[in-house]
Scaffold this active site. Structure first.
Site, short mmCIF file in Angstrom:
data_model
loop_
_atom_site.label_atom_id
_atom_site.label_comp_id
_atom_site.label_asym_id
_atom_site.label_seq_id
_atom_site.Cartn_x
_atom_site.Cartn_y
_atom_site.Cartn_z
CB CYS A 1 -35.27 -3.23 -17.97
SG CYS A 1 -34.86 -4.35 -19.38
CB CYS B 1 28.49 4.05 -13.61
SG CYS B 1 27.91 2.49 -13.82
CG ASP C 1 -10.35 0.39 15.82
OD1 ASP C 1 -9.99 -0.58 16.75
OD2 ASP C 1 -10.51 1.42 16.09
CG ASP D 1 -11.48 0.80 19.63
OD1 ASP D 1 -10.94 0.28 20.26
OD2 ASP D 1 -11.13 2.05 19.32
CB CYS E 1 24.12 1.87 -11.40
SG CYS E 1 25.45 0.90 -11.25
CG ASP F 1 -11.54 6.22 17.10
OD1 ASP F 1 -11.26 5.19 17.50
OD2 ASP F 1 -11.16 7.18 17.17
CB CYS G 1 -30.48 -3.51 -20.73
SG CYS G 1 -31.95 -3.29 -21.97
#
Length: 979
Positions: free
Chosen positions: A51, A129, A854, A646, A132, A850, A54
């Site tokens: 439930c 090298c 946006d 938009d 590096c 879309d 819980c």
């Protein structure tokens, strides 16, 4: 371009206004991405929750742990989604904390990212090298989430394999730069997929070694991990190179072994657990009924049947009779064997410092059972004692509660039918084609659809389901996509068109090339979205969580006060003895009232009120192409008082077309269009593409080769410049001409004003510093846009348009659709500011868009809606994803959210009203005036019925139908098409 880390914009219908602001978004969002990158989410399977109390206990057990950011508990599906900081806590510690609270927890397969690994390549300048390169490698491998790195010193490149949930490429670049090297991102997004295979016959170390060595020799496999206990092998691989069909062929072809490899079943554990739970409750109910019904009949029926009554009244010891022994013997296994689950649940709840329904049931049934045992023992030791036992109360109470639980589980199963239907949309088999070098079919073979690999060519026959997301490479047909997008009309498909897995091919044969398979498919992404939406808790659910903390202790207190009040009233003779039922004294009457109060209270109904409605509501939305991301999105959508639209791609079609060309010089039309197209072909802007497509109509060849454009320059938000055939060509808006010192004559100016007044965009073309022509481009309104705005107004929702386009075009479009408030020439961040201003004014704001630009506004809005997602479902893009490119779905989303929340309110009214009404009746408030009392076993049945009724109430949402006004719009649109 870097990904937007928070709300993650959907598809790519590029807007008229998006080109000039993408970099700004990236800069503003990168820092936020770095802050959020360390956050990790894990999904756990948690068994033992019965439930909402819980669920609260599970949440409380982990929320105090260091590094826990958020926890969403779904007790209906035994799942928990935890957000945490991996540098402060790990998954094992979270699991252990939940188990310490008395529940079983395991890491779900669903928690693994559907792309378990991502690969990026970075150019590293300055490595001279091995020292590096070792330094770069060390720094990268120390970062949490990095799985492995490869440094190519001579090429100056680093290849990093990492978990995209934990870390991102931006952090790698920053880390490399911090140690003194220049870093530049080369590529990102090479996915490493993961799959699990079950191998029958792999039963010893030697056979597992053979499997591992064989698989590791396959090109494209990155890692092989074998679990001998489960005869399971986990393979990480590059899906562009290889796939599961190859793995199975390799395993089954190993010499001297007889292996059988299959895809390891997903989610079987959860489904088996649910099925087992249903069977177990049914079995317990049957056994409990078989034992309890005789007890009930012995106490309530047989005592009034001559002959049987005499047998039951036969004395065994003193006043203890045969009836006592029968009821005692039958009730005991019901109480302690069948009812053991309530004892276990109570112990776990009390151990973690909370109380749930199990505690109420245990206290109530124990009170009735042990008082009855006391009565029987007292009768056995006394020659004159005559008392009433309550064995039927304890046994029937457990029986009715088990019945209620069984019905509740069945009903809860129906709330997730939408997900089950989605999962079964994919066909079980597919026809794999083998082609020769010229594209001719050599052979075809039927395979399991799970074994489809990327770039496979699949044959789809009429009436068959599309087996995978892909692109049509041969054939023409119509495909019914209603089961995915909600679009009822079949969509025409021909070579080059995209198809979605799980949709239905109508009339022609198609050959498709698979592009997204397995967990990358649109169908799999939709299922994941709907499942995750059911984990997202609605804010209103906090009310139930808060009440549940105090509900059970309060009920226990009320039960005790009820018993003591009636007991003292009897002892002090505050009511006449005639009130007492026959064969019952004041103590027993008080005890019955106290037990009834304890068992009639129903905390579960409160806990079920919100999640069941959210589950059904999101499932209904998914079936109509409206993907709602959980309870919070539903709650804000139903409150929406203002919608920000938009323009391009949202209110309009989003695909500009050339509608007119005005020559302003002696130049001929074909030359003007050729020079313009040669310049614009280098641009990705939608208007540029529209001009190029229009210019193609004046060429004989299908794909003409345009003259070379030299010194090409793109000026975001203004236009483009280039040298074409030794002529300086400038294409763009009025501002670009003015910046270049190009004079705009009165006739041209007048033409521009007229075009803008008709909601059209005028593109000026200057050749050698003289305006030679004006190309007029129009982006037509979407069908039904005006009607949608009108319906929103009738729903008392204000509509506002915010666009990056010019004021003239914006005002014209707004006037045409009926929007009164317009904000034009707005950059992405300005759109977000306008949303915040509306929120400050007291509006609950929904943003519909879309395009990429946006995203800031979608993040700022209370609820963001991504429209026209199609197959490119942006799972992280918005709160609500509208699969179709149809504005009507905005209304559907709001209307459905309002219906869902109306149902949630009704559930709460019923759950709270039931308890507020039932508890006083059980306490005996009607008894003085009507002599009506509620026996405990009937009270228990009422409690069980309360939970079931709330679930059934939520299931009523499955009958949801969108507003009739939308159907009227469809009829109007069909009439226009016919005309």
């Amino acid at each position: 371009m870097l990904k937007l880390p928070r709300r993650k914009r959907s598809p790519a219908a590029t807007n008229q206004e998006n080109a000039n602001d993408v970099a700004t978004i990236d800069d503003d969002e990168t820092a936020a991405g770095a802050r959020k990158a360390a956050e990790v989410k894990v999904v756990l399977c948690v068994s033992g929750m019965t439930c909402s109390a819980c669920a609260v206990s599970v949440e409380n057990s982990i929320k105090h742990l260091p590094g826990i950011l958020d926890a969403a508990i779904d007790f209906l599906n035994d799942r928990a989604q935890i957000s945490y900081l991996p540098n402060l806590i790990d998954e094992d510690s979270i699991v252990k904390a939940i188990e310490n609270a008395g529940f079983q927890a395991t890491i779900s397969k669903d928690s693994a990212d559907h792309r378990s690994r991502e690969v990026c390549r970075i150019r590293v300048n300055g490595m001279g090298c091995n020292s590096c390169s070792s330094m770069v490698e060390s720094v990268l491998e120390e970062m949490y989430g990095v799985q492995k790195t490869h440094i190519a010193l001579f090429n100056g490149e680093a290849e990093v394999h990492y978990d995209p949930k934990v870390v991102n490429s931006t952090q790698f670049i920053v880390a490399i730069q911090d140690i003194g090297f220049d870093a530049l991102l080369i590529t990102i997004g090479e996915h490493i997929s993961k799959i699990e295979l079950k191998i029958d016959g792999m039963d010893n170390e030697n056979s597992s070694t053979k499997v591992k060595e064989s698989l590791e020799s396959v090109v494209g496999i990155e890692d092989v991990d074998i679990d001998m206990g489960l005869t399971k092998v986990t393979i990480s691989y590059k899906p562009d190179i290889t796939g599961p069909r190859t793995f199975i062929e390799v395993i089954e072809s190993i010499k001297s072994e007889h292996f059988k490899a299959t895809i390891y079943p997903a989610n079987v554990g959860r489904e088996n657990r649910k099925e087992k739970e249903i069977k177990q409750h049914y079995k317990y109910f049957l056994w409990s009924s078989a034992l309890s019904v005789p007890v009930f009949l012995t106490s309530m029926v047989f005592m009034y049947i001559p002959g049987i009554k005499q047998i039951l009244d036969i004395k065994v010891v003193n006043m203890m009779n045969v009836g006592h022994l029968i009821k005692w013997n039958l009730s005991t296994p019901v109480q302690f064997i069948i009812g053991s689950r309530f004892y276990i649940g109570s112990y776990k709840a009390l151990r973690r410092g909370s109380a749930n329904m199990d505690v109420l049931i245990t206290l109530g049934t124990n009170a009735a059972y042990f008082y009855s045992v006391y009565i029987v023992l007292r009768a056995a030791t006394s020659p004159a004692f005559d008392g009433t036992d309550f064995f039927e109360t304890s046994s029937m109470l457990i029986t009715f509660i088990l019945l209620g639980k069984y019905l509740e589980i069945l009903a809860k199963g129906k709330t997730s039918e939408a997900i089950a239907k989605l999962k079964h949309l994919a066909p079980e088999t597919a026809t794999l084609l083998t082609l020769d070098g010229h594209g001719n079919v050599i052979s075809e073979v039927e395979i399991s659809s799970e074994l489809i690999q990327k770039n496979d060519v699949i044959k789809i026959t009429p009436g068959a389901k599309v087996a995978s997301d892909g692109i049509v490479v041969w054939g023409e047909s119509h495909v019914n996509e209603s089961m995915i997008t909600g679009e009822a009309k079949p969509v025409a498909k021909r070579t080059g068109d995209k198809v979605i897995g799980g949709t239905m091919n109508e009339n022609g044969v198609l050959h498709i090339k698979a592009t997204h398979v397995g967990s990358e498919s649109s169908l799999a992404q939709i299922v994941r979205l709907v499942e995750s939406s059911q984990l997202a808790k609605a804010p209103i659910q906090k009310l139930a969580d808060h009440i549940s903390k105090y509900f059970v202790p309060l009920v226990i207190l009320l039960s005790f006060l009820t018993w003591i009040a009636w007991f003292l009233a009897g002892k002090l003779h505050l009511y006449p003895k005639s009130w007492l039922p026959s064969s019952m004294d004041s103590f027993e009457l008080a005890l019955q009232f106290g037990i009834s109060v304890m068992v009639i209270a129903c905390p579960c109904a409160l806990g079920l009120a919100t999640p069941t409605a959210v589950m059904v509501g999101t499932g209904v939305g998914a079936s109509q192409g409206v993907l709602i991301k959980g309870g919070q999105a539903l709650e804000f959508a139903h409150k929406a008082s203002c919608i920000v639209f938009d323009k391009t791609g949202t209110l309009t079609v989003g695909k500009p077309v050339v509608v007119n060309v005005k020559l302003m010089d002696t130049i001929v039309l074909e030359e003007l269009l050729e020079l313009t197209a040669a310049t614009e072909v280098n641009s990705e802007h939608p208007i540029a593409k529209a001009i190029v497509e229009y210019a193609k109509q004046f060429k004989e060849e299908h794909n003409p080769i345009w003259p070379e454009a030299q010194e090409f320059i793109s000026i975001p938000g203004h236009g483009v410049e280039a040298i074409v055939r030794n002529k300086k060509v400038v294409v763009g808006n009025k501002s670009l001409m003015m910046n270049n010192g190009i004079e705009i004559l009165g006739e041209t100016e007048s033409f521009l004003v007229d075009a803008e007044g008709m909601a059209k965009t005028a593109v000026l073309v200057a050749v050698d510093r003289t305006v030679s022509g004006v190309i007029v481009v129009s982006d037509p309104l979407k069908p039904g846009a005006k009607e949608v705005i009108s319906i929103l107004k009738s729903m008392e929702v204000k509509s506002i348009m915010v666009t990056g386009d010019n004021w003239g075009t914006a005002n014209s479009i707004a006037k045409e659709v009926g929007i009164e408030t317009v904000i034009a020439e707005a950059k992405p961040q300005q759109k977000a500011e306008e949303v915040k201003n509306l929120q400050t004014a007291g509006h609950t704001v929904a943003m519909v868009g879309d395009g990429i630009n946006d995203s800031p506004a979608l993040v700022a809005a209370d609820v963001g809606m991504a429209i026209g997602a199609g197959t490119d479902i942006a799972i992280e893009a918005a709160d609500i994803v509208l699969m179709k490119n149809d504005l009507q779905d905005v209304i559907t989303a709001i209307h459905l959210s309002r219906r869902t929340f109306a149902r949630i309110r009704l559930n709460y009214i019923w759950a709270l009203g039931y308890n507020l009404l039932a508890i006083p009746i059980a306490a005996g408030v009607l008894f003085p005036s009507t002599r009506f009392r509620l026996p405990p076993w009937i009270a228990g049945a009422a409690m069980a019925a309360s939970s079931v009724s709330v679930v059934c109430s939520s299931l009523m949402l499955k009958k949801y139908k969108r507003p009739k006004k939308l159907d009227e719009i469809d009829i109007q649109m069909k009439g226009i098409i016919v005309q």
